[in-house]
Design a protein around this motif. Structure first.
Motif, mmCIF file in Angstrom:
data_model
loop_
_atom_site.group_PDB
_atom_site.id
_atom_site.type_symbol
_atom_site.label_atom_id
_atom_site.label_comp_id
_atom_site.label_asym_id
_atom_site.label_seq_id
_atom_site.Cartn_x
_atom_site.Cartn_y
_atom_site.Cartn_z
ATOM 1 N N HIS A 55 0.814 -1.541 -0.274
ATOM 2 C CA HIS A 55 0.058 -0.299 -0.354
ATOM 3 C C HIS A 55 0.455 1.150 -0.301
ATOM 4 O O HIS A 55 1.473 1.186 0.598
ATOM 5 C CB HIS A 55 -0.379 -0.339 0.859
ATOM 6 C CG HIS A 55 -1.675 -1.230 0.937
ATOM 7 N ND1 HIS A 55 -3.083 -0.477 0.645
ATOM 8 C CD2 HIS A 55 -1.789 -2.531 1.918
ATOM 9 C CE1 HIS A 55 -3.617 -2.005 0.344
ATOM 10 N NE2 HIS A 55 -3.199 -2.783 1.603
ATOM 11 N N ARG A 57 0.486 3.944 0.871
ATOM 12 C CA ARG A 57 0.111 4.956 2.185
ATOM 13 C C ARG A 57 1.367 4.406 3.146
ATOM 14 O O ARG A 57 1.703 5.158 4.129
ATOM 15 C CB ARG A 57 -1.441 5.071 3.009
ATOM 16 C CG ARG A 57 -1.169 3.504 3.492
ATOM 17 C CD ARG A 57 -2.786 3.431 4.430
ATOM 18 N NE ARG A 57 -2.796 1.819 4.119
ATOM 19 C CZ ARG A 57 -3.817 1.079 4.298
ATOM 20 N NH1 ARG A 57 -4.366 0.909 2.705
ATOM 21 N NH2 ARG A 57 -4.154 -0.416 5.020
ATOM 22 N N GLU A 60 3.915 7.824 3.400
ATOM 23 C CA GLU A 60 3.509 9.130 3.334
ATOM 24 C C GLU A 60 4.355 9.866 4.422
ATOM 25 O O GLU A 60 4.713 10.845 4.393
ATOM 26 C CB GLU A 60 2.040 8.867 3.238
ATOM 27 C CG GLU A 60 1.157 8.411 2.478
ATOM 28 C CD GLU A 60 0.000 9.143 1.848
ATOM 29 O OE1 GLU A 60 -0.129 9.592 3.546
ATOM 30 O OE2 GLU A 60 -0.865 8.547 1.189
ATOM 31 N N GLN A 99 -6.124 1.478 -8.712
ATOM 32 C CA GLN A 99 -6.071 1.044 -8.160
ATOM 33 C C GLN A 99 -4.745 0.500 -7.590
ATOM 34 O O GLN A 99 -4.447 -0.120 -6.393
ATOM 35 C CB GLN A 99 -7.016 -0.905 -7.605
ATOM 36 C CG GLN A 99 -8.735 -0.142 -7.395
ATOM 37 C CD GLN A 99 -8.880 0.602 -8.578
ATOM 38 O OE1 GLN A 99 -9.141 -1.068 -9.318
ATOM 39 N NE2 GLN A 99 -9.991 1.072 -8.576
ATOM 40 N N LEU A 158 4.122 9.091 -6.840
ATOM 41 C CA LEU A 158 3.235 8.454 -7.077
ATOM 42 C C LEU A 158 2.649 8.756 -5.370
ATOM 43 O O LEU A 158 1.153 9.571 -5.365
ATOM 44 C CB LEU A 158 3.418 7.334 -7.091
ATOM 45 C CG LEU A 158 3.332 6.452 -8.502
ATOM 46 C CD1 LEU A 158 3.610 5.191 -8.715
ATOM 47 C CD2 LEU A 158 1.413 6.587 -8.528
ATOM 48 N N GLN A 162 -0.781 10.703 -4.050
ATOM 49 C CA GLN A 162 -1.501 10.383 -3.110
ATOM 50 C C GLN A 162 -1.827 11.096 -2.414
ATOM 51 O O GLN A 162 -3.698 11.524 -1.553
ATOM 52 C CB GLN A 162 -1.250 9.267 -3.313
ATOM 53 C CG GLN A 162 -2.163 8.758 -2.228
ATOM 54 C CD GLN A 162 -2.566 6.312 -1.981
ATOM 55 O OE1 GLN A 162 -2.532 6.711 -2.415
ATOM 56 N NE2 GLN A 162 -2.159 6.578 -0.610
ATOM 57 N N TRP A 165 -4.252 14.617 -3.541
ATOM 58 C CA TRP A 165 -5.334 13.722 -4.085
ATOM 59 C C TRP A 165 -6.068 14.303 -2.943
ATOM 60 O O TRP A 165 -6.837 14.389 -2.303
ATOM 61 C CB TRP A 165 -5.082 12.936 -4.381
ATOM 62 C CG TRP A 165 -6.181 12.012 -4.578
ATOM 63 C CD1 TRP A 165 -7.484 11.447 -4.197
ATOM 64 C CD2 TRP A 165 -7.295 11.652 -6.418
ATOM 65 N NE1 TRP A 165 -8.626 11.430 -4.802
ATOM 66 C CE2 TRP A 165 -8.973 11.263 -6.224
ATOM 67 C CE3 TRP A 165 -6.679 12.328 -7.442
ATOM 68 C CZ2 TRP A 165 -9.102 10.897 -7.212
ATOM 69 C CZ3 TRP A 165 -7.581 12.193 -8.359
ATOM 70 C CH2 TRP A 165 -9.069 11.627 -8.457
ATOM 71 N N ASN A 166 -5.951 13.243 -1.523
ATOM 72 C CA ASN A 166 -6.435 13.073 -0.197
ATOM 73 C C ASN A 166 -6.752 14.469 0.906
ATOM 74 O O ASN A 166 -7.549 14.452 1.156
ATOM 75 C CB ASN A 166 -5.893 12.161 0.408
ATOM 76 C CG ASN A 166 -5.981 11.056 -0.508
ATOM 77 O OD1 ASN A 166 -7.093 10.246 -1.000
ATOM 78 N ND2 ASN A 166 -4.667 9.894 -0.015
ATOM 79 N N LYS A 223 -11.690 8.140 -1.501
ATOM 80 C CA LYS A 223 -10.151 9.344 -1.469
ATOM 81 C C LYS A 223 -8.729 8.003 -2.646
ATOM 82 O O LYS A 223 -9.895 6.499 -3.129
ATOM 83 C CB LYS A 223 -9.791 7.969 0.018
ATOM 84 C CG LYS A 223 -10.240 9.561 1.138
ATOM 85 C CD LYS A 223 -9.525 8.522 2.151
ATOM 86 C CE LYS A 223 -8.163 9.078 2.622
ATOM 87 N NZ LYS A 223 -8.187 8.484 3.936
ATOM 88 N N MET A 224 -7.544 8.173 -2.376
ATOM 89 C CA MET A 224 -6.451 7.599 -3.896
ATOM 90 C C MET A 224 -6.219 6.885 -2.258
ATOM 91 O O MET A 224 -5.389 6.947 -1.314
ATOM 92 C CB MET A 224 -5.621 8.671 -3.684
ATOM 93 C CG MET A 224 -5.335 7.812 -4.602
ATOM 94 S SD MET A 224 -3.863 9.172 -5.917
ATOM 95 C CE MET A 224 -5.046 9.157 -7.458
ATOM 96 N N GLY A 225 -6.282 5.591 -2.816
ATOM 97 C CA GLY A 225 -5.729 4.434 -1.451
ATOM 98 C C GLY A 225 -4.550 3.485 -3.409
ATOM 99 O O GLY A 225 -4.873 2.311 -3.295
ATOM 100 N N LEU A 226 -3.453 3.988 -3.395
ATOM 101 C CA LEU A 226 -2.953 3.134 -3.995
ATOM 102 C C LEU A 226 -2.172 2.174 -3.826
ATOM 103 O O LEU A 226 -1.740 2.429 -2.800
ATOM 104 C CB LEU A 226 -2.069 4.289 -5.073
ATOM 105 C CG LEU A 226 -2.655 4.223 -6.225
ATOM 106 C CD1 LEU A 226 -1.532 5.926 -6.870
ATOM 107 C CD2 LEU A 226 -2.749 4.000 -7.739
#
Length: 595
Positions: A55, A57, A60, A99, A158, A162, A165-166, A223-226
């Motif tokens: 993930h 996230r 981050e 995704q 990326l 994200q 975006w969030n 929400k974005m969760g790549l």
């Protein structure tokens, strides 16, 4: 990453002199900010060793902690539209709806991992970064990577996308943009309601065009969760990708009967050298002027008016080259004008080679003996036609690659070219002391990949570029630092280099120097050492033009290019390189500026 111990003398006379130089230590604060970048780099490189998906996230926290100069508001609740714009220009639109993103070195690697139909996916691209992307339309986006630098560039981009975006998602939801029928808003209204600068919103609206409102509604709705996955990523794989790319260029040389000739290697762009020697733009001068007058972009029409009224400092040839770029851009690839241009170029010994590998780098091969000096840009000076016809050399010019791909490319070419006479690097760079559009010549290059510092006798000088600059300034005796990635910098990190008089921040010169070292020494390029390049078996020139000023975030190419005025620095540098090649081949008779 610990900050390196950098040396001070501007013109070392020997390897011993370089080794004996004082090496200032970073302060505690400087070491701390550098370590934050290293922690981030270590985090994603180790996580990507997993055979499954991760993930995004989880990165981050470390992304925010490094305080990137390109993403200064990452850890803030405030939106950072500058970083968001930078990211979306370097990613295809499909990423925003995906995704997962899967990275790999070749179609074969993807096939071995179950992605057997990748070649049937839709091939997509990003406007600000050359890579091969594929979208299956069902939430998976695949990308081919050509070196470890692609990973260092792609992952932080990326993550930045994200994060912002969030943030936008939360702001847009609070403003009610997730409700059906939410009204479209102007840039000024977005800035007032959502936050951020009105100019950034205007750029975002320009970037997304008619889809602006729909994309904002999409951001508001979810929400974005790549998720991210890495396939392969081995040094052997990167070398294999490079060899496949070079084989296409070598095959063309064999087909044209010019294999095995002496080579001048130029890393620049796909247009400037070709324009200087083909004369195509000047042959279509009337059509180009009519095009600009009737349908050209507003800034170019204004410049045409200034030329007609004698109110511009610009160069008419640069104007024609930029107009031609706009003119050809909207034509289909089989348009008569494009086919005629390509046929004319081939008669002049100019050949274009595309790429279908992960190394998305176009190349041109220019056979010097077949060129017609009567078509040359007048800035190239007086050329001896007979001497040019006697030349057996070719120029291999490539679109500048990203980071470590530069080492792989030059190493591959050096292994197969029997007589490599010159290497000339023309690229974009951030500047810590100059302005966008200035041209910088470095005699010191520190490479963060290897930790080594290279001291050069740059073959290109201030006098080689100054006569051709109309807008920017020429700066010689500069020092360059090759960094691992555009996001992998922060202000403390840049302050350290600035204190040590390293003012040019770029991504390719260090890897090129590493390859040059292996062309002149018996061993592999060194790590963490000073290297004296005062005596080389080849001609080496390094030029950068300033595209970003990282201490002033508003002055960046994150969302906009250099435009017409950027032709000034690009062509001043290209003229200098082409004149250097002609001089070494004994074909340049008049070495004075041609007006």
């Amino acid at each position: 990453m610990a900050l390196p111990r950098l040396h001070s003398p501007a013109s070392p006379t020997s390897q011993a002199a370089v080794r004996g130089a004082g090496a200032p230590q970073p302060t505690v604060d400087e070491a701390s900010v550098a370590e934050a970048v290293e922690v981030y780099h270590r985090t994603y490189t180790t996580l990507l060793r997993s055979s499954g998906e991760m993930h995004l996230r989880v990165l981050e926290t470390s992304h925010k902690a490094m305080g990137s100069s390109l993403h200064p508001l990452a850890a803030s609740a405030e939106i950072d539209l500058g970083a968001f714009l930078y990211a979306i220009r370097r990613l295809p639109p499909g990423v925003m709806g995906a995704q997962r993103v899967v990275m790999g070195q070749s179609l074969e690697v993807f096939a071995r991992n179950g992605f057997t139909s990748l070649d049937t996916w839709t091939e997509v691209s990003a406007p600000g970064r050359r890579r091969r992307w594929y979208d299956d339309g069902q939430g998976t986006v695949a990308v081919l990577i050509a070196s470890a630098s692609d990973v260092d560039d792609l992952v932080p981009t990326l993550v930045a996308l994200q994060i912002e975006w969030n943030k936008l998602h939360e702001r847009l939801q609070a403003a009610g943009w997730d409700r059906p029928g939410a009204a479209a808003a102007s840039a000024a209204e977005c800035a007032a309601t959502i936050g951020g600068r009105e100019d950034d919103w205007s750029q975002l609206a320009e970037e997304w065009g008619d889809g602006f409102t729909a994309l904002l509604a999409d951001i508001a709705s979810r929400k974005m969760g790549l998720r991210l996955r890495m396939l392969g990523g081995t040094q052997v794989g990167y070398s294999r990708v490079t060899r496949r790319w070079w084989e296409q260029v070598a095959a063309l040389q064999r087909a044209e009967g010019i294999a095995g000739r002496p080579v001048y290697f130029v890393s620049s762009n796909s247009h400037s050298l070709v324009n200087l020697v083909s004369g195509a733009a000047r042959r279509h001068e009337r059509e180009l002027v009519d095009f600009v007058h009737n349908a050209g972009p507003g800034d170019l029409r204004d410049e045409l008016t200034r030329f007609r009224e004698g109110r511009t400092e610009g160069d008419w040839n640069n104007f024609l080259y930029y107009a031609a770029r706009q003119w050809y851009r909207d034509m289909p690839i089989d348009a008569p004008a494009i086919l005629q241009r390509r046929a004319d170029e081939q008669r002049l010994g100019i050949f274009h080679v595309g790429s279908r590998t992960a190394l998305d780098v176009a190349a041109q091969v220019i056979n010097l003996e077949a060129l017609d000096p009567s078509r040359f840009d007048p800035r190239l000076g007086t050329v001896d036609s007979a001497a040019l016809r006697e030349s057996r050399a070719v120029i291999v010019n490539i679109d500048y690659p990203l980071g470590l791909a530069a080492y792989n490319i030059l190493r591959e070419i050096a292994e197969t070219a029997g007589d490599l006479r010159g290497v000339y690097v023309l690229g974009k760079a951030a500047t810590l002391n100059a302005d966008v559009g200035d041209v910088m010549l470095s005699n010191v290059v520190h490479d963060e990949h290897s930790g080594s510092t290279y001291w050069l006798d740059n073959a290109l000088t201030y006098d080689d570029i100054a006569p051709w600059l109309r807008f920017g300034s020429g700066l010689d005796n500069q020092r360059a630092v090759t960094v691992k990635g555009t996001f992998l910098q922060n202000h403390g990190y840049l302050d350290f280099y600035y204190r040590e008089a390293f003012t040019v921040v770029e991504m390719e010169a260090g890897p090129y120097c590493a390859a040059v070292y292996e062309m002149s020494e018996s061993g592999r390029y060194p790590t963490g050492e000073p290297v004296n390049f005062s005596k080389l078996p080849i001609d080496l020139g390094v030029i950068h033009y300033a595209s970003d000023t990282p201490f002033t975030q508003a002055r960046t190419l994150g969302a906009r290019g250099l435009s017409y005025h950027g032709m000034d620095s690009t062509y001043a540098a290209s003229v200098a390189i082409m004149r250097r090649v002609l001089k070494l081949e004994g074909a340049l008779r008049d070495d004075t500026p041609a007006g």
